[in-house]
Design an enzyme around this catalytic site. Structure first.
Site, PDB file in Angstrom:
ATOM      1  N   ASN A 103      11.932  -0.939   2.060  1.00  0.00           N
ATOM      2  CA  ASN A 103      12.104  -2.384   1.969  1.00  0.00           C
ATOM      3  C   ASN A 103      12.271  -3.041   3.331  1.00  0.00           C
ATOM      4  OD1 ASN A 103      12.872  -4.922   0.365  1.00  0.00           O
ATOM      5  ND2 ASN A 103      14.651  -4.647   1.709  1.00  0.00           N
ATOM      6  N   ASP A 195      13.378 -11.350  -2.139  1.00  0.00           N
ATOM      7  CA  ASP A 195      12.560 -10.487  -1.292  1.00  0.00           C
ATOM      8  C   ASP A 195      13.378 -10.023  -0.084  1.00  0.00           C
ATOM      9  OD1 ASP A 195      10.668  -9.240   0.262  1.00  0.00           O
ATOM     10  OD2 ASP A 195       9.232 -10.878   0.238  1.00  0.00           O
ATOM     11  N   ASP A 201      12.582  -7.451   7.236  1.00  0.00           N
ATOM     12  CA  ASP A 201      12.071  -7.226   5.889  1.00  0.00           C
ATOM     13  C   ASP A 201      10.571  -6.929   5.931  1.00  0.00           C
ATOM     14  OD1 ASP A 201      12.726  -7.540   2.890  1.00  0.00           O
ATOM     15  OD2 ASP A 201      10.901  -8.738   3.150  1.00  0.00           O
ATOM     16  N   ASP A 203       6.746  -6.576   5.102  1.00  0.00           N
ATOM     17  CA  ASP A 203       5.763  -7.320   4.319  1.00  0.00           C
ATOM     18  C   ASP A 203       4.892  -6.322   3.572  1.00  0.00           C
ATOM     19  OD1 ASP A 203       3.826  -8.920   3.255  1.00  0.00           O
ATOM     20  OD2 ASP A 203       3.280  -9.917   5.131  1.00  0.00           O
ATOM     21  N   ASP A 232      14.807   3.119  -3.003  1.00  0.00           N
ATOM     22  CA  ASP A 232      15.935   2.225  -2.752  1.00  0.00           C
ATOM     23  C   ASP A 232      15.493   0.768  -2.858  1.00  0.00           C
ATOM     24  OD1 ASP A 232      18.681   1.698  -1.722  1.00  0.00           O
ATOM     25  OD2 ASP A 232      17.588   0.867  -0.011  1.00  0.00           O
ATOM     26  N   HIS A 236      14.134  -5.868  -4.483  1.00  0.00           N
ATOM     27  CA  HIS A 236      13.714  -6.650  -3.321  1.00  0.00           C
ATOM     28  C   HIS A 236      12.283  -6.337  -2.903  1.00  0.00           C
ATOM     29  CE1 HIS A 236      18.001  -7.498  -2.952  1.00  0.00           C
ATOM     30  NE2 HIS A 236      18.193  -6.206  -3.078  1.00  0.00           N
ATOM     31  N   GLU A 262      16.329   2.598  -7.815  1.00  0.00           N
ATOM     32  CA  GLU A 262      17.465   1.694  -7.968  1.00  0.00           C
ATOM     33  C   GLU A 262      16.971   0.266  -8.151  1.00  0.00           C
ATOM     34  OE1 GLU A 262      20.930  -0.331  -5.199  1.00  0.00           O
ATOM     35  OE2 GLU A 262      18.976   0.283  -4.446  1.00  0.00           O
TER      36      GLU A 262
END
Length: 483
Positions: A103, A195, A201, A203, A232, A236, A262
């Site tokens: 993520n 997100d 973060d 893409d 994980d 998101h 998760e």
């Protein structure tokens, strides 16, 4: 998964001594003898420091091999120790599942200047600034690895957002601007759009990113010869990426791997949507059941045990549920703290280990304790329940959810394991419950398997027994001649 049991081999506060892999290797035979079938390992990648549990991932290709972020080893050890551990797991006929974090990335090597807008942290769709230049840590070239395994260099175009502007020293959530840049719409709707979670973060809609992560997955699964992946932060991540990632591996000879993850949502509608959007390609942790267990432990006799499975994955998608009591996120001191009270642990583990549905996961903190929080483990109790599962918890089940404070069920057995198992739970006073175990059981003497009761219960001519349970506890009964 049959009657298999998974073991989460870590908790949040383990010592930063680099000895995790070697210590766990020494415990594998004992875990196998205790009835554990699969080991879930922590994120083994180089993270922001050796004190990072592993979720602040820096380099997915560095498994404790390169001098990066102040050390060669990760928190858990070096790559040769990891491979030796996996060999020991396999030698004992067990499976190994790796914790995978895709993520976000953390601990970048350099800053970059690019255009961004700040968004409201409580509503990430609400832009609260003009587009402007920020300087952020988004450039990853991994100088310690020098291009081994992959020469891919990450830059700001490979991310959707960051949480810090180095130029102004401001913390916030900054969405990166550019062609095609936006939050994914295929994520949880919490905070408007969830997100963004932390760090830089990734893409997951960027074609270069997707190609690199697919290449990495091929390398990673072959290099370590693993048996499955735990994803994980799924809420998101773009669900279509998760689906395509698994599809890629399956099409490249990895259809034997077990995929689970998760998705931390206490909402069945959201769980249903995620499972549908990922085409039912992976199992998910039963977060709702965990919260039900936690609530039941806090409320005691005021909790209606008949509702313990309400809204749960194991009730609504029984073949896709990984059931658990607690984990590293729910333990004391964590942002998602929702720890099940100690008195209820036996009941909780009975509910995931002695029933038909779900793939149960035993948590290190419950098994061995959490030293940093002075929490003792309950290894003997859990080992006992695993032993009962392996010997008696087979076949369909008949439920006796009789009252708010008393529930029970009977496992009918199978052709290979014909013995019956009667289980009772009380969250108030000592109680008894008449349950049917089969007319062929007439005259047989049933004994209690957890050490709570030393009486013998005789099955009557109609195949019923009046089984007992102590106050605030669980009891499991079986024919003494089948022991």
């Amino acid at each position: 998964m049959g009657n298999e049991v998974m073991y989460q081999s870590f908790e949040w506060y383990l010592e930063d001594d680099g000895k995790f892999f070697s210590k766990l290797k020494d415990e594998i035979k004992d875990l196998k003898n205790s009835g554990i079938d699969a080991i879930w390992l922590p994120p083994v990648f180089k993270a922001t420091s050796t004190n990072d549990v592993g979720y602040g991932v820096y380099d997915l290709y560095d498994l404790g091999e390169f001098d990066q972020k102040g050390s060669v080893r990760s928190k858990y050890g070096k790559v040769n120790e990891l491979k030796s551990l996996i060999e020991e797991i396999h030698k004992n006929g067990m499976k190994v599942y790796m914790d995978v974090v895709m993520n976000h990335k953390a601990g970048a090597d350099k800053t970059e200047v690019f255009r961004a807008v700040e968004v409201d942290k409580n509503d990430r769709n609400n832009i609260i600034s003009e587009e402007h230049d920020i300087k952020a840590w988004t450039y990853f070239d991994f100088p310690g690895r020098c291009g081994k395994y992959s020469q891919f260099i990450w830059n700001f175009q490979h991310f959707t957002g960051v949480d810090y502007d180095e130029e102004t020293g401001k913390n916030g959530i900054f969405k990166i601007c550019g062609d095609g840049k936006n939050w994914s719409e295929n994520v949880a709707s919490e905070n408007g759009n969830f997100d963004y979670l932390m760090f830089a973060d990734i893409d997951l809609n960027n074609s270069d990113v997707r190609d690199e992560l697919f290449r990495w997955a091929d390398w990673f699964t072959d290099y370590l010869q693993i048996d499955g992946m735990r994803f994980d932060a799924l809420k998101h991540m773009d669900a279509s990426f998760v689906r395509d990632f698994i599809k890629h591996l399956c099409e490249n000879g990895k259809d034997h791997l077990y995929y689970f993850g998760e998705y931390w949502e206490n909402n069945l509608n959201h769980d249903d949507r995620f499972l549908f959007e990922t085409k039912y390609k992976l199992d998910i942790f039963d977060v709702t059941l965990h919260f039900n267990l936690s609530e039941a432990s806090k409320k005691g006799k005021d909790y209606d045990l008949r509702k313990i499975f309400d809204g749960s994955i194991v009730k609504n998608h029984p073949l896709m549920a990984v059931t658990f009591v607690d984990n590293h996120d729910s333990e004391p001191g964590q942002s998602l703290e929702s720890f099940v009270d100690p008195w209820f642990k036996k009941i909780a583990y009975g509910l995931i280990l002695l029933r038909k549905d779900g793939y149960p996961c035993v948590f290190y903190g419950d098994y061995k304790g959490i030293k940093a929080k002075n929490i003792s483990g309950q290894k003997d109790m859990i080992d006992n329940l695993i032993d009962i599962r392996k010997k008696y918890a087979y076949g369909d089940e008949d439920n006796y959810f009789e009252s708010q404070n008393l529930i029970g069920w009977v496992r009918r057995g199978s052709e290979d394991h014909p013995g019956r198992l009667a289980v009772l739970i009380s969250n108030e006073d000592a109680a008894s419950l008449r349950m049917f175990v089969g007319k062929d059981q007439e005259g047989k003497k049933y004994v209690e398997l957890t050490g709570e009761n030393d009486r013998e219960i005789e099955i009557d001519k109609d195949g019923f027994g009046v089984f007992e349970v102590g106050p605030g506890s669980l009891c499991a009964w079986a024919d003494k001649d089948s022991l």
